[in-house]
Enzyme design. Sequence first.
Site, mmCIF file in Angstrom:
data_model
loop_
_atom_site.group_PDB
_atom_site.id
_atom_site.type_symbol
_atom_site.label_atom_id
_atom_site.label_comp_id
_atom_site.label_asym_id
_atom_site.label_seq_id
_atom_site.Cartn_x
_atom_site.Cartn_y
_atom_site.Cartn_z
ATOM 1 N N PRO A 2 1.061 -1.298 0.011
ATOM 2 C CA PRO A 2 -0.063 -0.039 -0.050
ATOM 3 C C PRO A 2 0.762 1.312 0.102
ATOM 4 O O PRO A 2 1.884 1.224 0.321
ATOM 5 C CB PRO A 2 -0.799 -0.246 1.406
ATOM 6 C CG PRO A 2 -0.478 -1.424 1.866
ATOM 7 C CD PRO A 2 0.649 -1.927 1.304
ATOM 8 N N GLU A 3 0.323 2.291 -0.489
ATOM 9 C CA GLU A 3 0.986 3.616 -0.476
ATOM 10 C C GLU A 3 0.448 4.583 0.427
ATOM 11 O O GLU A 3 -0.695 4.215 1.233
ATOM 12 C CB GLU A 3 0.888 4.292 -2.076
ATOM 13 C CG GLU A 3 1.542 3.304 -2.938
ATOM 14 C CD GLU A 3 1.301 3.947 -4.390
ATOM 15 O OE1 GLU A 3 1.140 5.113 -4.626
ATOM 16 O OE2 GLU A 3 1.639 2.874 -5.353
#
Length: 286
Positions: A2-3
Site C-alpha cells: 500500500p501507498e
Amino acid sequence: MPELPEVETMVRGLRPALGGMTLREVEVLDEFLLVGHTAREFERLSQGAKVDRVDRRGKWVVIALGDRRGLIVIQPRMTGGFWLVPPDRPEHIRLILRTDGPRESIWFCDNRRLGKIAWYPSPEEAEEAFARSHGPDALEISRQELSARLERTSRGIKPTLMDQKVLAGIGNIYADEILFRSRIHPSRPASKLSNAEIDRLHAAIPAVLAEAIAAEGSSFDAGYRTVLGLEGGFLAGNAMYGRGGQPCPNCGDPIEKTKIAGLSGRPTHFCARCQPLNPPRRTNKR
C-alpha cells in the site's frame, strides 16, 4: 502497495475501532514479521495497554499506547493490511489485537510476509527509526523543501518521487498521476525542473493524494482491501495508471506504457504530448 492513501485509509478505519480501547489480548501468529522482540516480549509489552491514538507516519501505521507503554509501529509494505471483519484468507493472519470495544478482534494480514511489526518505548525512538529511512511526509512537505531535495539528484523525477528517503508516501500509481497533472515527463532529471514545474508538482502531490484518500485508495489486484474488506475506488477515475493505449483525457493521444530506469521493472504511464521530454526551455532558477 500500500501507498500513502491506502495506509491513511487503514488508519482512518482503525481509529474508531482502536482509539480509547484496551488491548486485552495481543497474539502474534508469525514471529517472522517482528523487529527487535520475540513474540512473547511483544505481547507482554503491549497487552493490557490502552490505545491513546492511531496515526500514520509515511507508509507506517502508528498505534500510540497510554501510560507510557510505548508505540506499536506496523509497516504494511507490499501486501499487509488490517481487517475489522474476519479476513477471507485466515491463513494470512500474522497479528491479532483483541480489545474491550465493539470490534473485539482486529486482524493484521500479510500474504507475502513482507511487512514489519515493531514496538518502541517512546515517540522519540520511533521518530528516529522513521527518520533513518524516510524524508518528509508527502502531504506535509513544503515547496522549498521539495525543491531543495530534488536539486540534489540527477535521477529521473519519477524514481525520485518514489524514493522514500526523498519524501514519504508516494508509490507507482500516484507518481504517474502526479506527473501527468504536473505536465512533467517521468524521465526528466529531478534537478533540471524549472521553477514553474516545481510549483505545479508541489500543488499536484497533495491534490492527487487527497483524491485517492477520499476514494479509499487503489485496488488493482487482491493485494489491498480496506479494513472492511472493500476495494479502493481511485483507479475507477484516474487518468494514467493502467490505461496504456487509451486516449489521454487531456489531448486524446494514446497513453504510453513503458519502463524507465530506476524502477525495478515497474510500469510507467504518461502522455508524450502533455508531458514532453524536452519542454520549451525556461529558467531553472528556484
